[in-house]
Design an enzyme around this catalytic site. Structure first.
Site, mmCIF file in Angstrom:
data_model
loop_
_atom_site.group_PDB
_atom_site.id
_atom_site.type_symbol
_atom_site.label_atom_id
_atom_site.label_comp_id
_atom_site.label_asym_id
_atom_site.label_seq_id
_atom_site.Cartn_x
_atom_site.Cartn_y
_atom_site.Cartn_z
ATOM 1 N N GLY A 6 0.832 -1.192 0.000
ATOM 2 C CA GLY A 6 0.000 0.000 0.000
ATOM 3 C C GLY A 6 0.865 1.240 0.000
ATOM 4 O O GLY A 6 1.971 1.233 0.544
ATOM 5 N N PHE A 17 2.503 10.236 2.079
ATOM 6 C CA PHE A 17 3.627 10.457 2.985
ATOM 7 C C PHE A 17 4.317 9.169 3.429
ATOM 8 O O PHE A 17 5.168 9.193 4.299
ATOM 9 C CB PHE A 17 3.161 11.228 4.227
ATOM 10 C CG PHE A 17 2.748 12.630 3.918
ATOM 11 C CD1 PHE A 17 3.691 13.619 3.751
ATOM 12 C CD2 PHE A 17 1.414 12.964 3.780
ATOM 13 C CE1 PHE A 17 3.314 14.920 3.457
ATOM 14 C CE2 PHE A 17 1.023 14.261 3.491
ATOM 15 C CZ PHE A 17 1.987 15.247 3.322
ATOM 16 N N GLY A 18 3.939 8.045 2.879
ATOM 17 C CA GLY A 18 4.575 6.808 3.290
ATOM 18 C C GLY A 18 3.957 5.629 2.585
ATOM 19 O O GLY A 18 3.181 5.776 1.649
ATOM 20 N N LYS A 32 3.983 -0.224 8.642
ATOM 21 C CA LYS A 32 3.683 1.099 8.096
ATOM 22 C C LYS A 32 4.943 1.944 8.223
ATOM 23 O O LYS A 32 5.477 2.127 9.318
ATOM 24 C CB LYS A 32 2.532 1.738 8.866
ATOM 25 C CG LYS A 32 2.185 3.144 8.402
ATOM 26 C CD LYS A 32 0.986 3.686 9.158
ATOM 27 C CE LYS A 32 0.666 5.113 8.758
ATOM 28 N NZ LYS A 32 -0.509 5.648 9.466
ATOM 29 N N ASP A 86 -12.505 8.248 11.333
ATOM 30 C CA ASP A 86 -12.407 7.882 9.909
ATOM 31 C C ASP A 86 -12.932 6.465 9.687
ATOM 32 O O ASP A 86 -12.282 5.648 9.030
ATOM 33 C CB ASP A 86 -10.964 8.006 9.423
ATOM 34 C CG ASP A 86 -10.863 8.035 7.898
ATOM 35 O OD1 ASP A 86 -11.877 8.385 7.251
ATOM 36 O OD2 ASP A 86 -9.794 7.709 7.363
ATOM 37 N N GLU A 137 -34.232 4.467 40.721
ATOM 38 C CA GLU A 137 -33.654 5.802 40.630
ATOM 39 C C GLU A 137 -32.527 5.844 39.606
ATOM 40 O O GLU A 137 -32.296 6.873 38.966
ATOM 41 C CB GLU A 137 -33.131 6.267 41.997
ATOM 42 C CG GLU A 137 -32.731 7.738 41.984
ATOM 43 C CD GLU A 137 -32.406 8.285 43.361
ATOM 44 O OE1 GLU A 137 -32.180 9.514 43.470
ATOM 45 O OE2 GLU A 137 -32.361 7.499 44.328
ATOM 46 N N GLU A 192 -38.455 31.702 38.746
ATOM 47 C CA GLU A 192 -37.923 30.456 39.306
ATOM 48 C C GLU A 192 -37.613 29.451 38.200
ATOM 49 O O GLU A 192 -36.608 28.732 38.256
ATOM 50 C CB GLU A 192 -38.924 29.852 40.299
ATOM 51 C CG GLU A 192 -38.367 28.642 41.044
ATOM 52 C CD GLU A 192 -39.381 28.036 41.999
ATOM 53 O OE1 GLU A 192 -39.052 27.000 42.612
ATOM 54 O OE2 GLU A 192 -40.498 28.589 42.117
ATOM 55 N N ASP A 203 -53.381 27.721 36.768
ATOM 56 C CA ASP A 203 -52.891 27.293 38.089
ATOM 57 C C ASP A 203 -51.398 27.570 38.297
ATOM 58 O O ASP A 203 -50.832 27.160 39.309
ATOM 59 C CB ASP A 203 -53.170 25.800 38.294
ATOM 60 C CG ASP A 203 -52.540 24.935 37.207
ATOM 61 O OD1 ASP A 203 -51.805 25.485 36.332
ATOM 62 O OD2 ASP A 203 -52.781 23.716 37.203
ATOM 63 N N LYS A 258 -48.839 26.296 36.953
ATOM 64 C CA LYS A 258 -47.983 25.114 36.863
ATOM 65 C C LYS A 258 -47.533 24.913 35.423
ATOM 66 O O LYS A 258 -48.089 25.520 34.501
ATOM 67 C CB LYS A 258 -48.737 23.871 37.343
ATOM 68 C CG LYS A 258 -49.109 23.890 38.816
ATOM 69 C CD LYS A 258 -49.817 22.597 39.200
ATOM 70 C CE LYS A 258 -50.194 22.580 40.679
ATOM 71 N NZ LYS A 258 -50.885 21.315 41.055
#
Length: 592
Positions: free
Chosen positions: A148, A152-153, A173, A269, A504, A544, A567, A569
């Site tokens: 391959g 750059f290499g 590599k 990648d 929870e 609030e 109300d 709420k």
């Protein structure tokens, strides 16, 4: 590392910040590629494409001639770019061109001669190209043929001459030091080796053996994968996998990506060219390769450098603010390709590719999608969600109904830590709203949460901060230390004074964004609000509510519409908006 190019794919998106690597990622393909594909008259030969251009899809389209696989159905919104110009292609391609040239320092007015001398030396004076790796590569390995080559290499096969690898074939590599013309390029090589060394051990990750250097090159010795690229397999099968065969591929990809993300490593990648089969056997396992563009990422950090391969790049990468969710988008693209044989986002020009990624919807109407299972389509859609917050994590994807297997172990998901951290720091009113939401989640979500709770190894039905710490330490590597993953434990300090039972824990570990991505979100929200009306809703003022959401007085006019006048709420709209929260842009982005 550096701009993305591959001998078997269209090139990639370069870094808009000119901040990443200066050697070629394609050289890290640790395998011998025996098969070559003849050019297709329809698609052209992507392997001969210049490293600065983009190509058409090599996959045959199931649609009629002249109809793009991903029609540009633009949503009714505009994309605001953090930096000009509006088109992402221009700065990306400009950055790519800059990378191909040595970076020149600014010229001080008082020292023109010194700078000119430095330029004559190639601009590399003062760069330390010593990595501290072994100097005896030639004594330990005999290089074979080149398998391959990149800008750059190149990568060669080799055989061990002595030691543990004596007689064993490996891939090497070779990165030229002459091509390392900036400090960034040198650091990129160092980081690639560090990541390979730290992560080595997962069955679907290419094995790293050692790194060497001499005066001219750096040598990265890795496992030789002789089964070829996933891309080769896709093309040899005519571009489409059956669902069952696709599952085998995707599970392996998700498994190794979940491992990387837990360690605080984002690959950046992921594409078929970067998955190799270990052997030529039909059932050979896959290995992910090429960590040249990968990076460590701290909890709650966002990256901003644009890297990746064009057809697989996530929208938030182009927007220059992303995290590990970008890898999940790439997996969504790969899955789409496996199931139908064409890319979900396609265009004939580089600007068209990015425009499609940002604005177009994948086509799920044409063949073969009508015959694909609803579970598979839902899986792909939940990965190709343009809102990265609504995208499944790798672990959630492994527990999705399309892939779920009771016999397969579920990995620990780091997102649990982030969600619990937010919960233990939340106000009582927000906890009440989240508790109501937890009462409406689906059985699919409960399956995932039970698996995560079990991995924390609860004592007497409860988990504490120690459980979270112990579970994380169980998977600790040098990569986790580099990315400072353990810092999340300090952010969860309020949990040291309490314990969570499973009920929870479900409240703490659910994400409104993930639930919003479900087709049944409206029903979930409606059911949750009914419970909230009975158990948690209360009189609240605009001031609030703004304080609850860390907003200032400028938000009052918006928030007043969330409160019922009858109300005082929260209304149903106010409840869902309150759960969703308001996104506040922060500066916690790494500029490189």
């Amino acid at each position: 590392m550096g701009h993305c190019c591959s001998k078997s794919s269209a090139v990639a998106v370069a870094n808009n910040n000119n901040s990443n690597n200066n050697h070629d990622p394609s050289t890290s393909t640790a395998a011998v590629h025996h098969s070559k594909h003849a050019p297709s008259p329809a698609a052209g030969d992507a392997r001969n494409t210049p490293s600065h251009s983009f190509t058409a899809s090599p996959f045959p389209s199931p649609l009629p001639a002249g109809v793009a696989p991903s029609p540009a159905r633009t949503p009714g919104r505009k994309f605001r770019w953090p930096l000009p110009p509006p088109s992402p292609a221009k700065p990306i391609m400009a950055a790519l061109r800059r990378r191909m040239e040595p970076k020149k320092p600014p010229i001080p007015e008082e020292n023109h001669q010194a700078v000119e001398e430095e330029e004559e030396e190639g601009g590399e004076r003062g760069l330390d190209k010593s990595f501290g790796y072994g100097k005896n590569f030639g004594a330990k390995f005999e290089l074979g043929k080149e398998v391959g080559r990149g800008h750059f290499g190149h990568t060669c096969s080799a055989k061990g001459k002595k030691g543990e690898l004596k007689g064993q074939p490996v891939a090497v590599k070779i990165i030229s030091k002459a091509k390392m013309t900036t400090a960034i390029a040198i650091e990129d090589v160092r980081r690639e080796v560090k990541i390979l060394k730290a992560l080595s051990g997962h069955k679907n990750l290419v094995k790293f053996y050692d790194a060497f250097e001499d005066a001219n090159n750096v040598y990265i010795v890795m496992e030789l994968c002789e089964g070829g690229e996933l891309l080769d397999k896709i093309l040899s099968r005519g571009g489409r996998y059956t669902e069952e065969d696709a599952k085998v591929i995707i599970v392996q990809i998700l498994s190794v990506v979940a491992y990387c993300h837990l360690q605080g490593v984002v690959h950046r990648d992921l594409k078929p060219e970067n998955f190799l089969f270990a052997t030529r056997e039909d059932d050979a396992p896959m290995r992910v390769i090429d960590f040249g563009l990968s990076d460590f990422i701290r909890p709650d950090q966002r990256l901003n450098d644009i890297v990746g391969s064009a057809y697989y790049v996530a929208p938030e990468v182009l927007h220059r603010s992303y995290s590990v969710e970008a890898d999940m988008w790439s997996i969504g693209v790969i899955t789409y390709i496996l199931l139908c044989g064409s890319r979900p986002f396609w265009a004939r020009t580089e600007s068209g590719i990015f425009r499609s990624v940002l604005r177009a919807d994948p086509n799920f109407d044409g063949a073969p999608w009508p015959t694909v299972s609803p579970e598979a389509k839902d899986f792909v859609k939940r990965l190709l969600n343009k809102d990265h917050r609504k995208r499944m994590t790798a672990v959630q994807a492994l527990t999705h109904p399309w892939l779920r297997d009771e016999r397969r172990a579920v990995p620990l998901d780091f997102v649990i830590y982030k969600l619990v951290k937010s919960y233990v720091r939340a106000t009582p009113f927000r906890r009440a709203a989240m508790k109501a939401l937890s009462k409406a989640i689906t059985e699919d979500e409960l399956y995932y949460l039970r698996a995560q709770f079990t991995l924390l190894e609860p004592k007497h039905g409860y988990v504490s901060l120690d459980n979270f710490r112990t579970a994380l330490m169980k998977y600790s590597t040098d990569a986790m230390k580099e990315s400072r993953v353990h810092d999340i434990i300090n952010m969860m300090e309020p949990l040291s004074h309490k314990k969570l039972d499973f009920e929870e824990f479900c409240v703490a570990a659910i994400s409104t964004y993930h639930l919003e991505a479900l087709e049944g979100w409206e029903k979930i929200a409606s059911t949750a609000f009914e419970y909230f009306e009975r158990e948690g809703n209360r009189v609240i003022s605009v001031e609030e509510l703004a304080q609850e959401m860390n907003l200032g007085p400028t938000s009052y006019s918006l928030l007043k519409d969330w409160i019922r006048t009858s109300d005082r709420k929260l209304s149903f709209l106010g409840y869902t908006k309150f759960l969703h929260g308001v996104t506040i842009r922060t500066s916690n982005t790494r500029h490189r």
